[in-house]
Design a protein around this motif. Structure first.
Motif, short mmCIF file in Angstrom:
data_model
loop_
_atom_site.label_atom_id
_atom_site.label_comp_id
_atom_site.label_asym_id
_atom_site.label_seq_id
_atom_site.Cartn_x
_atom_site.Cartn_y
_atom_site.Cartn_z
N ILE A 152 11.30 71.51 -20.12
CA ILE A 152 10.13 71.90 -20.59
C ILE A 152 9.63 72.49 -21.72
O ILE A 152 8.52 72.19 -22.34
CB ILE A 152 9.82 73.33 -19.42
N ASN A 153 10.78 73.18 -22.43
CA ASN A 153 10.43 73.46 -23.96
C ASN A 153 9.92 72.25 -24.72
O ASN A 153 9.45 72.59 -25.86
CB ASN A 153 11.70 74.00 -24.44
N SER A 154 10.43 70.96 -24.51
CA SER A 154 10.16 70.07 -25.35
C SER A 154 8.56 69.58 -24.93
O SER A 154 8.05 68.64 -25.78
CB SER A 154 11.09 68.76 -24.92
N HIS A 155 8.24 70.17 -24.00
CA HIS A 155 6.72 69.74 -23.63
C HIS A 155 5.83 71.06 -23.56
O HIS A 155 4.80 70.60 -22.71
CB HIS A 155 6.79 68.70 -22.29
N LEU A 156 6.08 71.87 -24.15
CA LEU A 156 5.29 73.14 -24.05
C LEU A 156 3.86 72.68 -24.47
O LEU A 156 3.64 72.03 -25.22
CB LEU A 156 5.65 74.12 -24.93
N PRO A 163 6.86 68.47 -10.43
CA PRO A 163 7.97 68.16 -9.36
C PRO A 163 8.87 67.17 -9.93
O PRO A 163 10.10 67.42 -9.02
CB PRO A 163 6.88 67.51 -8.49
N SER A 164 8.85 66.53 -10.53
CA SER A 164 9.84 65.95 -11.02
C SER A 164 10.94 66.53 -11.94
O SER A 164 12.17 65.82 -11.62
CB SER A 164 9.57 64.50 -12.02
N VAL A 165 10.63 67.48 -12.31
CA VAL A 165 11.64 68.22 -13.13
C VAL A 165 12.35 69.22 -12.02
O VAL A 165 13.69 69.26 -12.28
CB VAL A 165 10.89 69.17 -14.41
N LEU A 166 11.66 69.62 -11.21
CA LEU A 166 12.50 70.47 -9.99
C LEU A 166 13.27 69.47 -9.22
O LEU A 166 14.39 69.94 -8.92
CB LEU A 166 11.44 70.99 -9.32
N ASP A 167 12.96 68.13 -9.16
CA ASP A 167 13.74 67.13 -8.30
C ASP A 167 15.22 67.27 -8.78
O ASP A 167 16.10 67.13 -8.23
CB ASP A 167 13.17 65.98 -8.62
N ARG A 168 15.02 66.71 -10.06
CA ARG A 168 16.22 66.60 -10.95
C ARG A 168 17.27 67.86 -10.69
O ARG A 168 18.59 67.76 -10.73
CB ARG A 168 16.17 66.38 -12.22
N ASN A 484 0.34 67.50 -11.86
CA ASN A 484 0.82 67.99 -12.97
C ASN A 484 0.61 69.38 -13.50
O ASN A 484 -0.45 70.05 -12.75
CB ASN A 484 0.05 66.94 -14.15
N ALA A 485 1.14 70.12 -14.39
CA ALA A 485 1.07 71.33 -14.56
C ALA A 485 1.17 71.50 -16.27
O ALA A 485 1.93 70.63 -16.90
CB ALA A 485 1.83 72.20 -13.97
N VAL A 486 0.63 72.62 -16.69
CA VAL A 486 0.85 72.83 -18.16
C VAL A 486 1.40 74.05 -18.27
O VAL A 486 1.12 75.28 -17.87
CB VAL A 486 -0.58 72.99 -19.08
N LEU A 487 2.71 74.39 -19.00
CA LEU A 487 3.63 75.42 -19.04
C LEU A 487 3.61 75.84 -20.55
O LEU A 487 3.84 75.09 -21.39
CB LEU A 487 5.02 75.03 -18.83
N ASN A 488 3.60 77.03 -20.84
CA ASN A 488 3.44 77.85 -22.07
C ASN A 488 4.55 79.00 -21.66
O ASN A 488 4.68 79.57 -21.01
CB ASN A 488 2.32 78.18 -22.72
N LYS A 489 5.27 79.34 -22.90
CA LYS A 489 6.09 80.35 -22.81
C LYS A 489 5.44 81.86 -22.61
O LYS A 489 4.37 82.05 -23.47
CB LYS A 489 7.02 80.59 -24.15
N ARG A 490 5.95 82.63 -22.06
CA ARG A 490 5.32 83.96 -21.68
C ARG A 490 5.87 85.11 -22.75
O ARG A 490 5.09 86.00 -23.10
CB ARG A 490 5.71 84.58 -20.43
N TYR A 491 7.12 84.70 -23.19
CA TYR A 491 7.86 85.79 -24.18
C TYR A 491 8.02 84.78 -25.48
O TYR A 491 8.57 83.72 -25.32
CB TYR A 491 8.87 86.32 -23.75
N VAL A 492 7.70 85.37 -26.62
CA VAL A 492 7.84 84.49 -27.90
C VAL A 492 8.75 85.34 -28.71
O VAL A 492 8.85 86.38 -28.94
CB VAL A 492 6.57 84.46 -28.81
#
Length: 492
Positions: A152-156, A163-168, A484-492
């Protein structure tokens, strides 16, 4: 005279199917000759079962072609039947479709009697020994969550196929449980291929014609085209190749002199060697091991990923739920540390969210086909040995009397005075002796995956603003959501 004879035969035919054969069973919808009530299953959903419950009561008869099944739609009657009288209903109707081709004589999904009891006990025991409810299993799950974080961090800030990330992640957890091995980065193509085989098995079974063949094996003889066995044989054989390879590699590595086992297969092989030394070459044979790997891998991956994808879909559909989950996490956790099961009691709303996800996803629309192992009585109706009985748990979890506005996603229904409220009627893992043996592992995975991703990331819709599809009417099974979803960190 001939006309009278033909008329009499037609009258007797319909009298038998519409009246005589139903005389000793609970009332229910009128079955058609030969097909029974099967055509009424073409439209997915629980509404038809609610309709019949209202019309005929909590116990009614449903005909799968020419075979009657007693449907139980009341939680109280389910407890009386499958819990208090559990041994009577421990057997299931085994699927006989192309049995020789499918080679499903083994495992726990398609066995009864002592074989099933022996391996269910063994599997439950090994799951406990492997750390279910202890730190060992949690450590394996958290390891996968941290690997997910790297992805996820490599695609913030970018659209990702969540779902594919969860699958693995879920696939690695079950593979660690079975073989103490995970799919490394250079093995992702192998996992993707295996997952495609499992998805293929599911997709075939979800087609109405094959769904009917699964429920009524003889229908394969009259429905044109390939049978369910023909359609799935190749995929099953490919999965078997993977399991045989894993097992045989494992066999070479095991130290049979040690007592402790690090995974299910190691424990099985040690038990196999012990049994064979005592002259028992059948109970823990290789075919049974391969079938157990298939059953556990299939069940461990499918049900958890389906529930996770539905949970994230409900989350994206409900902004108020997102706000409450984030507020609770900020108040209780307050940083991006890994959340463990020790935090669960302090996160009642998040746990309520998971309960509501399982209730609304309701991924078992047509539960196991049990059979009575002896003559008995259900709600005053005599039930002969061999009669089919189904615990219709989906109807219980969408019952408006228990869950007002049942089609509305509302985790708050499980909160009372700020604390989590236990609701017995939430039974996503079924009920009785056939209850899902991987329930403990699934519950741990759901909590840890949801809690840690929600805590570390702000999960948003894709750039086009498309909400995940919540329509269940397209398939005969509840399938994973794709989005598809877009994820960003909540804490920096």
């Amino acid at each position: 005279m001939l006309l009278l004879l033909i008329s009499s035969l037609i009258f007797l035919f319909f009298a038998y199917h519409f009246s005589w054969k139903r005389r000793n069973y609970p009332p229910g919808p009128t079955p058609l000759p030969l097909v029974g009530n099967l055509l009424q299953l073409q439209k997915f959903g629980y509404d038809i079962f609610h309709k019949w419950k209202k019309e005929f009561g909590p116990v009614f008869t449903f005909w799968l072609a020419d075979r009657p099944f007693i449907f139980i739609t009341s939680y109280e009657v389910m407890k009386e039947t499958f819990v208090k009288d559990g041994d009577t209903f421990a057997d299931k109707q085994l699927n006989q479709i192309d049995k020789k081709k499918l080679q499903r004589n083994y495992g726990v999904l398609d066995t009864n009697g002592e074989m099933w009891r022996e391996h269910r006990r063994f599997t439950l025991s090994q799951l406990r020994d492997l750390g279910l409810g202890k730190d060992l299993m949690q450590e394996k799950i958290l390891l996968e969550i941290e690997e997910q974080f790297k992805d996820i961090n490599s695609h913030l800030g970018e659209e990702i196929d969540l779902p594919s990330v969860l699958d693995r992640g879920v696939g690695n957890v079950i593979n660690l449980t079975l073989f103490n091995k995970r799919f490394e980065t250079n093995q992702r193509d192998e996992f993707t291929y295996l997952k495609s085989l499992i998805d293929g098995l599911r997709d075939v079974a979800s087609e109405f014609r094959y769904f009917i063949q699964f429920l009524v094996p003889w229908s394969s003889k009259i429905i044109p085209g390939p049978t369910l066995g023909d359609k799935t044989k190749g995929m099953k054989e490919e999965l078997d190749v993977f399991f045989v390879k894993q097992v045989e590699e494992h066999r070479k590595e095991i130290d049979f002199d040690t007592v402790e086992s690090y995974d299910y297969v190691e424990a099985y092989l040690k038990e196999q060697k012990k049994r064979e030394a005592d002259g028992d070459h059948e109970t823990f044979c290789n075919k049974q091991l391969y079938a157990m790997c298939f059953d556990l891998w299939m069940a461990g991956l499918q049900t958890t990923t389906v529930t996770l994808t539905w949970g994230f879909s409900f989350y994206l559909h409900n902004a108020d739920v997102q706000l409450k989950i984030r507020e609770e996490l900020d108040r209780v956790i307050g940083n991006d540390r890994l959340i463990t099961t020790a935090d669960k009691n302090c996160l009642p709303y998040l746990t309520a969210f998971i309960n509501e996800t399982q209730r609304c996803a309701n991924i078992i629309p047509f539960n196991l086909l049990h059979v009575a192992t002896r003559d008995t009585v259900i709600e005053g109706y005599p039930v002969k040995k061999g009669t089919g009985v189904i615990a219709q748990i989906g109807t219980v979890m969408s019952d408006e009397q228990i869950f007002p506005d049942a089609h509305c996603f509302n985790p708050g229904r499980f909160i009372e005075n700020g604390k989590l409220k236990k609701v017995d009627e939430v039974i996503p893992f079924s009920i009785g002796k056939r209850q899902c043996l991987g329930e403990g592992l699934a519950r741990m995975e759901l909590f840890l995956f949801f809690a840690n991703i929600f805590n570390r990331y702000d999960v948003q819709l894709d750039f086009s603003g498309n909400l995940p599809d919540l329509d269940k009417s397209k398939d005969n099974f509840v399938t994973p959501r794709k989005f598809n979803a877009v994820l960003n960190k909540r804490y920096v």
